[in-house]
Design an enzyme around this catalytic site. Structure first.
Site, short mmCIF file in Angstrom:
data_model
loop_
_atom_site.label_atom_id
_atom_site.label_comp_id
_atom_site.label_asym_id
_atom_site.label_seq_id
_atom_site.Cartn_x
_atom_site.Cartn_y
_atom_site.Cartn_z
N SER A 86 -9.66 -0.48 7.17
CA SER A 86 -9.34 -0.23 5.71
C SER A 86 -8.53 -1.32 5.23
O SER A 86 -8.27 -1.31 4.00
CB SER A 86 -8.27 0.95 5.89
N LYS A 131 0.96 -1.36 0.05
CA LYS A 131 0.02 -0.04 -0.16
C LYS A 131 0.85 1.25 -0.19
O LYS A 131 2.13 1.39 0.60
CB LYS A 131 -0.89 -0.22 1.23
N SER A 168 -9.59 1.90 3.02
CA SER A 168 -8.80 2.57 2.08
C SER A 168 -7.82 1.91 1.42
O SER A 168 -7.26 2.04 0.34
CB SER A 168 -8.04 3.89 2.76
#
Lengths: 483, 97
Positions: A178, A79, A154
């Site tokens: 997330s 990420k 996210s």
């Protein structure tokens, strides 16, 4: 079977038996990314050169039969709020669009040491603030199950990349759900580890008392292996927990006698009836395996979202004060003095959701609101910890939905702020109380995946892997995202 | 307790955000909506609770006071929006008298 569909174990066997080299495997995944990503947009940066270099090094290890770990030669996505030395780490923000870290996050160092091949940086809601991956400066990510829909967020880029077979494994970060919500929306496994179990060193902070890095994968075993690799004590993280990581290479079978809690508060009317049905099916399977269902009560759960937003936004407003355009990141051209430079830089560098959260967090910490709002949330969190501690006297783990709905159509919910915020209601409690929580796929509704969540006491990731692995064996692997 | 536009402007000044007029208007409505929702917390009994800054118990962790290598200067300065003579360059902070 194509490599893009394979589990870590299958890929490992191919590499170890020299049926394919790490270089060929990496090229295979890079090719798949090149083919799919123009449409899905799971990646912000693809580190082809670095990946090919790492693959050659992995091949050398394999040839010498030295230092081979379960991850040697395996492509992994990271990420883009996790620092990678020499590789842009943008947080999905204009503010950090050209930021090149001078160090690796501890989790990245660990993966490199294991011989993993870091293949790229994945898309996210700006600064991990969101649950749809629609707010990234680098464009939105699409759900590989249905390109009209959001992948969740996210960590939506990581979830979409794993689900579509662009990588077998990815790292995400989870502050209020997330990792788990996008994993559920994309039909994969995701774990939010116990707070302090995985180092936060090099994770760009959003809300430091809640943030954790965690693994995302297509099987429970793969998830466990990646977790095992990234977890552990780290003197570089001031909130590291000095516990030895459990060995999870061989997940024990058999769940007989384990008690599982069903919190009545998380099965109320707001859940999609189809999702409820899937959960009851999972509960049935657990019972048949010898688990004992127990009804537990978590009265404070109803307030989890309110407590979460107060704490998260307050911490965010403080954490994001560092973006001032002085030492790194974006700086506005329009400047007449230092203060106007700060203000204009932040106005232009941050997106709307980030600004909204900074403003709200600033508000919660003003003397007028501090006691009635922020302090109340911290006390509410204490109450919540007691509720969970009490519930965990009755059971070894809990089963709840991961989300109350299936993934929505892109841009469908952007106006309804409150309902967007409340979509994280099932996941935030684990962050507030520091406990581990895992989401696993448990079927589909109208061709869209549904996830269920398991929670256990702090440090009991092992229990979660065992249960998830059992359910996976019963339900079979869900592969609708592979393209 | 609801916030006026003026108060939101004050907040934006504290948070060092310039904000456009449109943003102020929009955020004022939204912040009040969120503050309204958060009043829900008043229903939760928190009698006798001490604030919990973390989910898990944490102790101060000390590490040995050892000399370690620091970051390479160039690798840090590569991110500087403006630099001069190996320093970060900003506008004048102190006024001359």
């Amino acid at each position: 079977m194509e490599i893009v569909e394979m589990s870590l174990g299958q890929l490992r066997k191919l590499l170890d038996n020299k049926e394919i080299s790490a270089l060929e495997m990496t090229k295979g995944f890079l090719g798949h990314i090149a083919q799919l990503d123009p449409e899905i947009n799971a990646f912000i940066t693809i580190t082809e050169e670095e990946a090919l270099f790492a693959a050659r090094e992995a091949d050398a290890r394999i040839a010498k039969k030295e230092g081979i770990t379960p991850l040697t030669g395996i492509p992994i996505a990271i990420k883009d709020n996790i620092c990678t030395k020499g590789v842009k780490t943008t947080c999905g923000s204009k503010m950090l669009a050209n930021f090149i870290p001078s160090y690796d996050a501890t989790v990245v160092t660990k993966l490199k040491q294991a011989g993993a091949v870091l293949i790229g940086k994945t898309n996210l809601d700006e600064f991990a603030m969101g649950s749809s991956t629609e707010s990234s400066y680098f464009g939105l990510t699409r759900n590989p199950w249905d390109l009209k829909r959001i992948p969740g967020g996210s960590s939506g880029g990581s979830a979409a990349a794993v689900a579509a077979g662009m990588v077998p494994l990815a790292l995400g970060s989870d502050t209020g759900g997330s990792i788990r919500q996008p994993a559920a929306f994309c039909g994969i496994f995701g774990l939010k580890p116990t707070y302090g179990r995985v180092s936060r060193y090099g994770l760009v902070p959003y809300a430091s008392s809640l943030d954790q890095v965690g693994p995302m994968a297509r099987t429970a075993k793969d998830l466990a292996v990646l977790y095992h690799n990234i977890s552990g004590y780290d003197p570089l993280d001031s909130t590291t927990v000095p516990l030895l990581p459990e060995k999870v290479n061989d997940l024990p079978q058999g769940l007989k006698g384990l008690r599982f809690g069903i919190p009545c508060e998380s099965y109320d009317k707001k859940i999609d009836p189809g999702i409820k049905e899937k959960l009851l099916l999972v509960a049935d399977l657990l019972e048949k395996a010898g688990c004992i269902p127990v009804e537990v009560s978590l009265p404070s759960l109803e307030y989890a979202a309110a407590i979460y937003y107060l704490i998260a936004f307050a911490e965010a407003s403080s954490n994001l004060a560092r973006y001032d355009g002085v030492r790194y990141g974006y700086r506005s051209e329009e400047q007449t003095d230092m203060i106007s430079m700060f203000r204009q830089t932040r106005e232009e560098g941050f997106g709307r959701e980030v600004k909204r959260r900074i403003l709200l967090g600033t508000c919660f910490l003003t003397p007028e609101y501090y006691e009635d709002y922020y302090l109340k949330a911290e006390k509410g969190r204490a109450r919540m910890k007691k509720d969970f501690a009490r519930a965990f006297l009755e059971c070894e783990f809990m089963l709840t939905p991961t989300t109350t709905v299936v993934p929505n159509i892109i841009r469908e919910k952007t106006d309804d702020l409150l309902s967007k915020y409340l979509s994280e209601v099932c996941t935030v409690a684990a962050n507030l109380t520091g406990i581990p929580a895992l989401t696993f796929p448990c079927g589909c509704i109208n061709g869209l995946p549904v996830g269920a969540q398991l929670m256990a006491r702090a440090g009991k990731e092992e229990t979660l892997f065992r249960v998830a692995s059992f359910i996976e064996g019963e339900l079979g692997v869900v592969k609708g995202g592979i393209r | 307790m609801s916030l006026t536009k003026e108060q939101v402007k004050e907040l934006s000044s504290m948070a060092r955000l310039a904000l456009t007029e449109e943003e102020i208007n929009c955020f004022t409505v939204q912040i009040n909506e969120i503050l309204g929702y958060l009043k829900k917390l008043n229903e939760l009994s928190i009698e006798g609770e001490e604030p919990a800054p973390y989910g898990v118990p944490l102790n101060n962790i000390m590490r040995e006071d050892k000399v370690q290598s620091s970051f390479n200067r160039d690798s840090v300065l590569v991110n500087a929006p403006q630099q001069e003579s190996f320093c970060f360059k900003v506008l004048k902070v102190l006024e001359e008298d």
